[in-house]
Design a protein around this motif. Structure first.
Motif, mmCIF file in Angstrom:
data_model
loop_
_atom_site.group_PDB
_atom_site.id
_atom_site.type_symbol
_atom_site.label_atom_id
_atom_site.label_comp_id
_atom_site.label_asym_id
_atom_site.label_seq_id
_atom_site.Cartn_x
_atom_site.Cartn_y
_atom_site.Cartn_z
ATOM 1 N N ARG A 58 0.871 -1.181 0.000
ATOM 2 C CA ARG A 58 0.000 0.000 0.000
ATOM 3 C C ARG A 58 0.902 1.223 0.000
ATOM 4 O O ARG A 58 1.799 1.344 0.831
ATOM 5 C CB ARG A 58 -0.907 0.021 1.224
ATOM 6 C CG ARG A 58 -1.778 -1.190 1.347
ATOM 7 C CD ARG A 58 -2.744 -1.263 0.213
ATOM 8 N NE ARG A 58 -3.636 -2.413 0.407
ATOM 9 C CZ ARG A 58 -4.456 -2.837 -0.517
ATOM 10 N NH1 ARG A 58 -4.502 -2.252 -1.679
ATOM 11 N NH2 ARG A 58 -5.228 -3.857 -0.286
ATOM 12 N N ILE A 59 0.655 2.139 -0.918
ATOM 13 C CA ILE A 59 1.517 3.311 -1.028
ATOM 14 C C ILE A 59 0.770 4.559 -0.596
ATOM 15 O O ILE A 59 -0.454 4.599 -0.585
ATOM 16 C CB ILE A 59 2.060 3.476 -2.464
ATOM 17 C CG1 ILE A 59 0.912 3.591 -3.471
ATOM 18 C CG2 ILE A 59 2.961 2.318 -2.825
ATOM 19 C CD1 ILE A 59 1.373 3.892 -4.872
ATOM 20 N N LYS A 60 1.529 5.596 -0.243
ATOM 21 C CA LYS A 60 0.972 6.871 0.192
ATOM 22 C C LYS A 60 1.265 7.936 -0.856
ATOM 23 O O LYS A 60 1.865 7.665 -1.888
ATOM 24 C CB LYS A 60 1.560 7.263 1.539
ATOM 25 C CG LYS A 60 1.083 6.367 2.662
ATOM 26 C CD LYS A 60 1.662 6.797 3.952
ATOM 27 C CE LYS A 60 0.570 7.336 4.824
ATOM 28 N NZ LYS A 60 1.047 7.764 6.110
ATOM 29 N N TYR A 61 0.878 9.151 -0.570
ATOM 30 C CA TYR A 61 0.904 10.247 -1.531
ATOM 31 C C TYR A 61 2.214 10.427 -2.300
ATOM 32 O O TYR A 61 2.165 10.466 -3.523
ATOM 33 C CB TYR A 61 0.512 11.557 -0.845
ATOM 34 C CG TYR A 61 0.741 12.760 -1.719
ATOM 35 C CD1 TYR A 61 -0.068 12.981 -2.823
ATOM 36 C CD2 TYR A 61 1.782 13.645 -1.477
ATOM 37 C CE1 TYR A 61 0.139 14.061 -3.648
ATOM 38 C CE2 TYR A 61 1.989 14.719 -2.291
ATOM 39 C CZ TYR A 61 1.165 14.935 -3.373
ATOM 40 O OH TYR A 61 1.389 15.994 -4.191
ATOM 41 N N PRO A 62 3.370 10.552 -1.679
ATOM 42 C CA PRO A 62 4.561 10.844 -2.492
ATOM 43 C C PRO A 62 4.854 9.765 -3.536
ATOM 44 O O PRO A 62 5.279 10.070 -4.641
ATOM 45 C CB PRO A 62 5.707 10.922 -1.477
ATOM 46 C CG PRO A 62 5.049 11.156 -0.176
ATOM 47 C CD PRO A 62 3.689 10.536 -0.259
ATOM 48 N N GLN A 63 4.578 8.513 -3.235
ATOM 49 C CA GLN A 63 4.857 7.441 -4.173
ATOM 50 C C GLN A 63 3.781 7.322 -5.248
ATOM 51 O O GLN A 63 4.043 6.768 -6.311
ATOM 52 C CB GLN A 63 4.993 6.109 -3.445
ATOM 53 C CG GLN A 63 6.186 6.084 -2.527
ATOM 54 C CD GLN A 63 5.852 5.505 -1.182
ATOM 55 O OE1 GLN A 63 4.708 5.253 -0.878
ATOM 56 N NE2 GLN A 63 6.855 5.289 -0.369
ATOM 57 N N THR A 64 2.585 7.832 -4.997
ATOM 58 C CA THR A 64 1.528 7.727 -6.006
ATOM 59 C C THR A 64 1.885 8.504 -7.263
ATOM 60 O O THR A 64 1.544 8.082 -8.360
ATOM 61 C CB THR A 64 0.181 8.234 -5.466
ATOM 62 O OG1 THR A 64 0.329 9.561 -4.981
ATOM 63 C CG2 THR A 64 -0.339 7.345 -4.372
ATOM 64 N N LEU A 65 2.573 9.609 -7.110
ATOM 65 C CA LEU A 65 2.972 10.384 -8.282
ATOM 66 C C LEU A 65 3.970 9.596 -9.132
ATOM 67 O O LEU A 65 3.931 9.646 -10.368
ATOM 68 C CB LEU A 65 3.568 11.727 -7.864
ATOM 69 C CG LEU A 65 2.589 12.664 -7.137
ATOM 70 C CD1 LEU A 65 3.303 13.935 -6.714
ATOM 71 C CD2 LEU A 65 1.403 12.988 -8.015
ATOM 72 N N GLU A 66 4.868 8.856 -8.496
ATOM 73 C CA GLU A 66 5.822 8.040 -9.237
ATOM 74 C C GLU A 66 5.115 6.911 -9.981
ATOM 75 O O GLU A 66 5.452 6.584 -11.115
ATOM 76 C CB GLU A 66 6.866 7.455 -8.298
ATOM 77 C CG GLU A 66 7.755 8.477 -7.649
ATOM 78 C CD GLU A 66 8.685 7.878 -6.621
ATOM 79 O OE1 GLU A 66 8.911 6.651 -6.649
ATOM 80 O OE2 GLU A 66 9.185 8.638 -5.784
ATOM 81 N N VAL A 67 4.112 6.313 -9.329
ATOM 82 C CA VAL A 67 3.387 5.209 -9.959
ATOM 83 C C VAL A 67 2.569 5.707 -11.140
ATOM 84 O O VAL A 67 2.509 5.062 -12.183
ATOM 85 C CB VAL A 67 2.476 4.517 -8.919
ATOM 86 C CG1 VAL A 67 1.560 3.511 -9.580
ATOM 87 C CG2 VAL A 67 3.319 3.846 -7.857
#
Length: 68
Positions: A58-67
């Protein structure tokens, strides 16, 4: 597209798994304990347990942009 940085649904679960802290409300601690049974922490990552498939990160906000 705007993504909120507000506290996410993961924060109480992570706090419970890492520190054992629960909210002081009457019903919320029970809900968090039930949800937390489906997750575990691997380092700083929240991982969802799966019975028949791979465990999911499960990822949070900063990593969602990378995904994205």
């Amino acid at each position: 597209m705007q993504i909120d940085e507000d506290p996410s649904w993961q924060d109480p679960i992570i706090d419970y798994l890492m520190n054992g802290n629960l909210l002081m409300d009457k019903l919320e601690p029970r809900k968090i304990q039930q949800k937390a049974a489906r997750y575990y922490m691997h380092g700083n990552k929240l991982i969802c347990r799966s019975y028949s498939g791979p465990h999911l990160t499960r990822i949070k906000y900063p990593q969602t942009l990378e995904v994205l």
